[in-house]
Design a protein around this motif. Structure first.
Motif, PDB file in Angstrom:
ATOM      1  N   TYR A 166     -35.717  45.898  13.134  1.00 46.35           N
ATOM      2  CA  TYR A 166     -36.598  46.570  12.175  1.00 46.35           C
ATOM      3  C   TYR A 166     -37.830  47.187  12.836  1.00 46.35           C
ATOM      4  O   TYR A 166     -38.681  47.744  12.161  1.00 46.35           O
ATOM      5  CB  TYR A 166     -36.988  45.603  11.046  1.00 46.35           C
ATOM      6  CG  TYR A 166     -35.792  45.189  10.209  1.00 46.35           C
ATOM      7  CD1 TYR A 166     -35.204  46.089   9.329  1.00 46.35           C
ATOM      8  CD2 TYR A 166     -35.229  43.922  10.331  1.00 46.35           C
ATOM      9  CE1 TYR A 166     -34.093  45.732   8.587  1.00 46.35           C
ATOM     10  CE2 TYR A 166     -34.109  43.551   9.588  1.00 46.35           C
ATOM     11  CZ  TYR A 166     -33.552  44.467   8.720  1.00 46.35           C
ATOM     12  OH  TYR A 166     -32.441  44.122   7.984  1.00 46.35           O
ATOM     13  N   SER A 167     -37.927  47.077  14.179  1.00 44.83           N
ATOM     14  CA  SER A 167     -39.072  47.680  14.883  1.00 44.83           C
ATOM     15  C   SER A 167     -38.911  49.190  14.972  1.00 44.83           C
ATOM     16  O   SER A 167     -37.791  49.683  15.081  1.00 44.83           O
ATOM     17  CB  SER A 167     -39.144  47.155  16.324  1.00 44.83           C
ATOM     18  OG  SER A 167     -39.745  45.901  16.372  1.00 44.83           O
ATOM     19  N   PRO A 168     -40.034  49.914  14.984  1.00 43.32           N
ATOM     20  CA  PRO A 168     -39.934  51.335  15.284  1.00 43.32           C
ATOM     21  C   PRO A 168     -39.614  51.483  16.768  1.00 43.32           C
ATOM     22  O   PRO A 168     -39.900  50.574  17.559  1.00 43.32           O
ATOM     23  CB  PRO A 168     -41.346  51.848  14.990  1.00 43.32           C
ATOM     24  CG  PRO A 168     -42.230  50.666  15.174  1.00 43.32           C
ATOM     25  CD  PRO A 168     -41.418  49.464  14.807  1.00 43.32           C
ATOM     26  N   GLU A 169     -39.005  52.600  17.147  1.00 47.79           N
ATOM     27  CA  GLU A 169     -38.716  52.820  18.556  1.00 47.79           C
ATOM     28  C   GLU A 169     -40.036  52.759  19.336  1.00 47.79           C
ATOM     29  O   GLU A 169     -41.045  53.310  18.907  1.00 47.79           O
ATOM     30  CB  GLU A 169     -38.037  54.172  18.745  1.00 47.79           C
ATOM     31  CG  GLU A 169     -37.421  54.284  20.104  1.00 47.79           C
ATOM     32  CD  GLU A 169     -36.224  55.230  20.131  1.00 47.79           C
ATOM     33  OE1 GLU A 169     -36.138  56.005  21.062  1.00 47.79           O
ATOM     34  OE2 GLU A 169     -35.408  55.158  19.192  1.00 47.79           O
ATOM     35  N   HIS A 199     -40.416  40.356  -2.510  1.00 54.98           N
ATOM     36  CA  HIS A 199     -39.127  40.006  -1.897  1.00 54.98           C
ATOM     37  C   HIS A 199     -39.221  38.753  -1.035  1.00 54.98           C
ATOM     38  O   HIS A 199     -38.198  38.156  -0.700  1.00 54.98           O
ATOM     39  CB  HIS A 199     -38.620  41.157  -1.022  1.00 54.98           C
ATOM     40  CG  HIS A 199     -38.272  42.387  -1.793  1.00 54.98           C
ATOM     41  ND1 HIS A 199     -37.119  42.493  -2.519  1.00 54.98           N
ATOM     42  CD2 HIS A 199     -38.944  43.544  -1.964  1.00 54.98           C
ATOM     43  CE1 HIS A 199     -37.082  43.681  -3.104  1.00 54.98           C
ATOM     44  NE2 HIS A 199     -38.181  44.342  -2.777  1.00 54.98           N
ATOM     45  N   LEU A 200     -40.440  38.398  -0.617  1.00 55.53           N
ATOM     46  CA  LEU A 200     -40.595  37.317   0.367  1.00 55.53           C
ATOM     47  C   LEU A 200     -39.882  36.020  -0.009  1.00 55.53           C
ATOM     48  O   LEU A 200     -39.201  35.428   0.829  1.00 55.53           O
ATOM     49  CB  LEU A 200     -42.079  37.052   0.668  1.00 55.53           C
ATOM     50  CG  LEU A 200     -42.763  38.124   1.511  1.00 55.53           C
ATOM     51  CD1 LEU A 200     -44.236  37.793   1.705  1.00 55.53           C
ATOM     52  CD2 LEU A 200     -42.073  38.285   2.863  1.00 55.53           C
ATOM     53  N   PRO A 201     -40.008  35.559  -1.276  1.00 57.62           N
ATOM     54  CA  PRO A 201     -39.364  34.272  -1.582  1.00 57.62           C
ATOM     55  C   PRO A 201     -37.836  34.328  -1.514  1.00 57.62           C
ATOM     56  O   PRO A 201     -37.193  33.295  -1.450  1.00 57.62           O
ATOM     57  CB  PRO A 201     -39.800  33.977  -3.028  1.00 57.62           C
ATOM     58  CG  PRO A 201     -40.871  34.949  -3.345  1.00 57.62           C
ATOM     59  CD  PRO A 201     -40.702  36.124  -2.437  1.00 57.62           C
ATOM     60  N   VAL A 210     -33.712  43.399   1.423  1.00 54.74           N
ATOM     61  CA  VAL A 210     -34.710  44.225   0.748  1.00 54.74           C
ATOM     62  C   VAL A 210     -34.104  45.612   0.523  1.00 54.74           C
ATOM     63  O   VAL A 210     -34.217  46.186  -0.551  1.00 54.74           O
ATOM     64  CB  VAL A 210     -35.993  44.324   1.594  1.00 54.74           C
ATOM     65  CG1 VAL A 210     -36.989  45.271   0.932  1.00 54.74           C
ATOM     66  CG2 VAL A 210     -36.595  42.932   1.795  1.00 54.74           C
ATOM     67  N   ASP A 211     -33.448  46.133   1.559  1.00 58.21           N
ATOM     68  CA  ASP A 211     -32.871  47.466   1.466  1.00 58.21           C
ATOM     69  C   ASP A 211     -31.437  47.374   1.986  1.00 58.21           C
ATOM     70  O   ASP A 211     -31.195  47.366   3.186  1.00 58.21           O
ATOM     71  CB  ASP A 211     -33.705  48.426   2.331  1.00 58.21           C
ATOM     72  CG  ASP A 211     -33.163  49.850   2.296  1.00 58.21           C
ATOM     73  OD1 ASP A 211     -31.993  50.044   1.892  1.00 58.21           O
ATOM     74  OD2 ASP A 211     -33.909  50.759   2.681  1.00 58.21           O
ATOM     75  N   LYS A 212     -30.507  47.276   1.055  1.00 59.83           N
ATOM     76  CA  LYS A 212     -29.121  47.004   1.413  1.00 59.83           C
ATOM     77  C   LYS A 212     -28.546  48.069   2.365  1.00 59.83           C
ATOM     78  O   LYS A 212     -27.930  47.748   3.378  1.00 59.83           O
ATOM     79  CB  LYS A 212     -28.262  46.940   0.154  1.00 59.83           C
ATOM     80  CG  LYS A 212     -27.149  45.958   0.294  1.00 59.83           C
ATOM     81  CD  LYS A 212     -26.567  45.553  -1.042  1.00 59.83           C
ATOM     82  CE  LYS A 212     -25.785  44.279  -0.820  1.00 59.83           C
ATOM     83  NZ  LYS A 212     -25.737  43.378  -1.902  1.00 59.83           N
ATOM     84  N   ALA A 213     -28.781  49.333   2.012  1.00 53.49           N
ATOM     85  CA  ALA A 213     -28.208  50.423   2.805  1.00 53.49           C
ATOM     86  C   ALA A 213     -28.736  50.367   4.234  1.00 53.49           C
ATOM     87  O   ALA A 213     -27.980  50.479   5.197  1.00 53.49           O
ATOM     88  CB  ALA A 213     -28.538  51.758   2.160  1.00 53.49           C
ATOM     89  N   ARG A 214     -30.057  50.135   4.351  1.00 53.00           N
ATOM     90  CA  ARG A 214     -30.664  50.113   5.679  1.00 53.00           C
ATOM     91  C   ARG A 214     -30.156  48.933   6.507  1.00 53.00           C
ATOM     92  O   ARG A 214     -29.848  49.073   7.685  1.00 53.00           O
ATOM     93  CB  ARG A 214     -32.187  50.048   5.540  1.00 53.00           C
ATOM     94  CG  ARG A 214     -32.894  50.183   6.852  1.00 53.00           C
ATOM     95  CD  ARG A 214     -34.377  50.479   6.657  1.00 53.00           C
ATOM     96  NE  ARG A 214     -35.127  50.104   7.848  1.00 53.00           N
ATOM     97  CZ  ARG A 214     -35.072  50.767   8.984  1.00 53.00           C
ATOM     98  NH1 ARG A 214     -34.341  51.838   9.086  1.00 53.00           N
ATOM     99  NH2 ARG A 214     -35.757  50.348  10.029  1.00 53.00           N
TER     100      ARG A 214
END
Ligand code: ADP
Length: 257
Positions: A166-169, A199-201, A210-214
């Motif tokens: 999930y980090s940016p390049e 979404h945290l819990p 949080v974002d299924k597609a991603r």
């Protein structure tokens, strides 16, 4: 609630009392419900890649395609097969750890935290390199904790995997470990998108994203954090998260003394 009753009588058959047994079945029902949901979720998760593999393989068999197109379709088949493999691996890891926790078969022994940190960082280096993410770790050589090193390393790899994913390049992922009061705490900090508070819990639930597609696009199975949670339970510890959209995330493994 189930109720079983028996009347107690003396030798002459006179009533002298009664025994009532109450069974709390709500917990059992809830577990059964969770199990059914899980099976439904697994089936759904498996169906997507299987459908895709079947469809593209049929096209490859039935149609005359030019080499470029053939290659593109084969790449899709390959990617979806990898995805199926990842899912099966994560499902097996999850069921193995659940079984071990249930059987109380997890043997905890004091050991150096640095070895676990180093092992996990090495395992994640190739992925970090591919995404040009800088990976750094700091851990005192004499820091010890009661643990099952193989499981703890797996938990840390899962956190690092996410942090890198999930980090940016060009982003940075930092691992730190320290004694804090009565606990040993291993933290993984990233500069990713962060996670909205609501979404945290839920992110430690199986298949919650949080974002299924991603998550799919990045090759996630939705099981990584559920595995981390189980591993920490097996250690009598816990996993926590601090995150805010736009400010990155910090996941922490807390081990007792
Ligand atoms: P996945 O395989 O989808 O990454 P996980 O169980 O590891 O599944 O994580 C669950 C969800 O939590 C992810 O889909 C993602 O939405 C969120 N998440 C986990 N780690 C991070 C992170 N470091 N930064 C942002 N979001 C994260």
């Amino acid at each position: 609630l189930h109720l079983n009753g028996t009347i107690l009588r003396d030798a002459a058959g006179r009533k002298i009392g009664a025994v009532a047994v109450l069974h709390d079945v709500t917990r059992l029902r809830r577990l059964e419900h969770l199990r059914r949901d899980f099976v439904a979720n697994v089936s759904h998760e498996l169906r997507t890649p299987v459908t895709s593999i079947r469809g593209f393989a049929e096209t490859l068999l039935d149609e005359e395609l030019d080499p470029a197109e053939r290659r593109r379709f084969l790449e899709i088949v390959h990617r979806q097969a990898e995805r199926l493999g990842d899912l099966v691996e994560d499902l097996l890891a999850l069921s193995r750890i659940e079984r071990e926790v249930e059987a109380e078969a997890v043997r905890l022994e004091p050991g150096p935290v640095a070895a676990v940190v180093q092992g996990a960082v090495e395992a994640c280096r190739p992925a970090a390199k591919r995404r040009r993410v800088r990976l750094s770790a700091e851990c005192p050589a004499d820091l010890e904790a009661s643990m099952e090193p193989r499981l703890l390393e797996q938990a840390l790899v899962n956190l690092l995997d996410n942090a890198v994913k999930y980090s940016p390049e060009g982003g940075e992922v930092e691992v730190t470990a320290a004694r804090e009061g009565g606990e040993v705490v291993v933290r993984v900090r990233d500069q990713g998108p962060g996670i909205p508070r609501e979404h945290l819990p839920r992110i430690f639930e199986r298949f919650y994203r949080v974002d299924k597609a991603r998550s799919r696009e990045l090759g996630g199975t939705g099981l990584g954090l559920a595995i981390v949670k189980h591993v920490m339970q097996a250690h009598g510890g816990r996993v926590t998260v601090e995150s805010e959209p736009g400010k990155g995330s910090v996941f922490a493994l807390h081990l007792p003394g």
